[in-house]
Design a protein around this motif. Structure first.
Motif, mmCIF file in Angstrom:
data_model
loop_
_atom_site.group_PDB
_atom_site.id
_atom_site.type_symbol
_atom_site.label_atom_id
_atom_site.label_comp_id
_atom_site.label_asym_id
_atom_site.label_seq_id
_atom_site.Cartn_x
_atom_site.Cartn_y
_atom_site.Cartn_z
ATOM 1 N N ALA A 37 -10.886 -0.024 -0.850
ATOM 2 C CA ALA A 37 -9.667 0.025 -1.604
ATOM 3 C C ALA A 37 -8.954 -0.938 -0.977
ATOM 4 O O ALA A 37 -8.701 -1.446 0.274
ATOM 5 N N LEU A 38 -8.603 -1.904 -1.689
ATOM 6 C CA LEU A 38 -7.565 -2.969 -1.355
ATOM 7 C C LEU A 38 -6.347 -2.834 -2.211
ATOM 8 O O LEU A 38 -6.086 -2.398 -3.286
ATOM 9 N N GLY A 76 3.121 -15.277 -0.625
ATOM 10 C CA GLY A 76 2.934 -15.106 -2.241
ATOM 11 C C GLY A 76 1.773 -13.865 -2.590
ATOM 12 O O GLY A 76 1.784 -13.139 -1.764
ATOM 13 N N GLU A 77 0.842 -14.089 -3.402
ATOM 14 C CA GLU A 77 0.133 -12.971 -3.781
ATOM 15 C C GLU A 77 -0.837 -12.798 -2.711
ATOM 16 O O GLU A 77 -1.623 -13.916 -2.141
ATOM 17 N N ALA A 78 -1.373 -11.576 -2.163
ATOM 18 C CA ALA A 78 -2.110 -11.283 -1.140
ATOM 19 C C ALA A 78 -3.025 -10.091 -1.600
ATOM 20 O O ALA A 78 -2.268 -9.177 -2.278
ATOM 21 N N VAL A 79 -4.302 -10.058 -1.260
ATOM 22 C CA VAL A 79 -5.152 -8.939 -1.364
ATOM 23 C C VAL A 79 -5.271 -8.814 0.017
ATOM 24 O O VAL A 79 -5.695 -9.373 0.854
ATOM 25 N N SER A 80 -5.428 -7.397 0.588
ATOM 26 C CA SER A 80 -5.598 -6.920 1.850
ATOM 27 C C SER A 80 -5.951 -5.442 1.895
ATOM 28 O O SER A 80 -5.856 -4.779 0.937
ATOM 29 N N VAL A 81 -6.484 -5.075 3.103
ATOM 30 C CA VAL A 81 -6.886 -3.523 2.983
ATOM 31 C C VAL A 81 -5.390 -2.694 3.502
ATOM 32 O O VAL A 81 -4.371 -3.553 3.642
ATOM 33 N N PRO A 82 -5.334 -1.615 3.202
ATOM 34 C CA PRO A 82 -3.996 -0.871 3.312
ATOM 35 C C PRO A 82 -3.767 -0.904 4.901
ATOM 36 O O PRO A 82 -4.486 -0.777 5.923
ATOM 37 N N GLY A 83 -2.544 -0.885 5.315
ATOM 38 C CA GLY A 83 -2.066 -1.023 6.691
ATOM 39 C C GLY A 83 -0.400 -1.104 6.781
ATOM 40 O O GLY A 83 0.170 -1.254 5.858
ATOM 41 N N GLY A 84 -0.045 -1.271 8.252
ATOM 42 C CA GLY A 84 1.402 -1.232 8.377
ATOM 43 C C GLY A 84 1.746 -0.989 9.728
ATOM 44 O O GLY A 84 0.781 -1.048 10.775
ATOM 45 N N MET A 85 2.708 -0.890 10.048
ATOM 46 C CA MET A 85 3.311 -0.774 11.531
ATOM 47 C C MET A 85 3.123 0.840 11.827
ATOM 48 O O MET A 85 3.485 1.647 11.146
ATOM 49 N N THR A 120 6.920 2.486 -1.094
ATOM 50 C CA THR A 120 8.277 2.447 -0.773
ATOM 51 C C THR A 120 8.980 1.352 -1.874
ATOM 52 O O THR A 120 8.318 0.801 -2.659
ATOM 53 N N GLN A 121 10.267 1.467 -2.095
ATOM 54 C CA GLN A 121 11.102 0.442 -3.036
ATOM 55 C C GLN A 121 10.516 -1.061 -2.550
ATOM 56 O O GLN A 121 10.303 -1.644 -3.564
ATOM 57 N N GLU A 122 10.423 -1.362 -1.414
ATOM 58 C CA GLU A 122 10.096 -2.594 -1.223
ATOM 59 C C GLU A 122 8.644 -2.850 -1.660
ATOM 60 O O GLU A 122 8.326 -4.096 -2.265
ATOM 61 N N GLU A 123 7.562 -2.101 -1.476
ATOM 62 C CA GLU A 123 6.420 -2.139 -1.932
ATOM 63 C C GLU A 123 6.549 -2.136 -3.585
ATOM 64 O O GLU A 123 5.462 -3.068 -4.154
ATOM 65 N N VAL A 124 7.181 -1.465 -4.113
ATOM 66 C CA VAL A 124 7.254 -1.580 -5.736
ATOM 67 C C VAL A 124 7.776 -2.892 -5.985
ATOM 68 O O VAL A 124 7.382 -3.524 -7.021
ATOM 69 N N GLU A 125 8.915 -3.508 -5.430
ATOM 70 C CA GLU A 125 9.376 -4.623 -5.645
ATOM 71 C C GLU A 125 8.318 -5.936 -5.556
ATOM 72 O O GLU A 125 8.320 -7.033 -6.030
ATOM 73 N N GLN A 126 7.356 -5.540 -4.564
ATOM 74 C CA GLN A 126 6.370 -6.632 -4.381
ATOM 75 C C GLN A 126 5.275 -6.402 -5.286
ATOM 76 O O GLN A 126 4.075 -6.806 -5.059
ATOM 77 N N ALA A 127 5.112 -5.543 -6.269
ATOM 78 C CA ALA A 127 4.111 -5.204 -7.322
ATOM 79 C C ALA A 127 2.866 -4.838 -6.654
ATOM 80 O O ALA A 127 1.797 -5.274 -7.037
ATOM 81 N N MET A 128 3.064 -3.905 -5.558
ATOM 82 C CA MET A 128 1.746 -3.656 -5.034
ATOM 83 C C MET A 128 0.824 -2.687 -5.953
ATOM 84 O O MET A 128 1.576 -1.668 -6.559
ATOM 85 N N VAL A 129 -0.453 -2.905 -6.111
ATOM 86 C CA VAL A 129 -1.301 -2.134 -6.793
ATOM 87 C C VAL A 129 -2.655 -2.136 -5.990
ATOM 88 O O VAL A 129 -2.976 -2.937 -5.168
#
Length: 142
Positions: free
Chosen positions: A17-18, A27-36, A94-103
């Motif tokens: 899952a990316l 800019g555009e980034a592809v990553s594994v899920p994660g956070g603080m 989150t709203q921020e992730e929606v704004e960042q067009a996370m898929v």
């Protein structure tokens, strides 16, 4: 900066899952899920939460792959996990992730590791997590 988590979630078909998103600084980034890690939360709890929020995935098991210091002049630690026994649901962005067009995207693990070497996976925690996972799976490099 708070400690963080990243999760390499691989399904029964050998796909990882990316998340793809548009980051303000990179800019555009592809990553594994994660956070603080949130105050009062363990690294394991944070890994489960971030995986579920960003991908909608629930894992039967989360196994540690290591704890790393991303920067020499920082006290931050990055906890890397492998997730298995996956059930896929809907992300809770989150709203921020929606704004960042996370898929969410599902890539063959081998292609995700190649993307590290090709420079597509640029965020250090994600690159480290994918390489740590592949190092423990010799069949990926054969």
């Amino acid at each position: 900066m708070a400690d963080g988590v990243v999760v390499v979630a691989v399904d029964a078909e050998g796909r990882v899952a990316l998340v793809r998103q548009n980051l303000p600084l990179h800019g555009e980034a592809v990553s594994v899920p994660g956070g603080m890690i949130e105050p009062g939360e363990s690294p394991l709890e944070a890994a489960r939460r971030e995986l579920g929020e960003e991908t909608g995935v629930v894992a039967e098991a989360l196994s540690p792959l290591g704890v790393f210091a991303p920067m020499p002049r920082s006290t931050q630690r990055l906890h890397v996990f492998e997730a298995s026994g996956l059930t896929v649901g809907d992300p809770q962005l989150t709203q921020e992730e929606v704004e960042q067009a996370m898929v969410v995207e599902w890539w063959p693990v081998e292609k995700a590791v190649e993307a590290v070497w090709d420079g597509l996976v640029q965020l250090s925690g994600s690159a480290l997590a994918l390489l740590a996972y592949s190092a423990r799976r010799p069949s990926l490099t054969a």
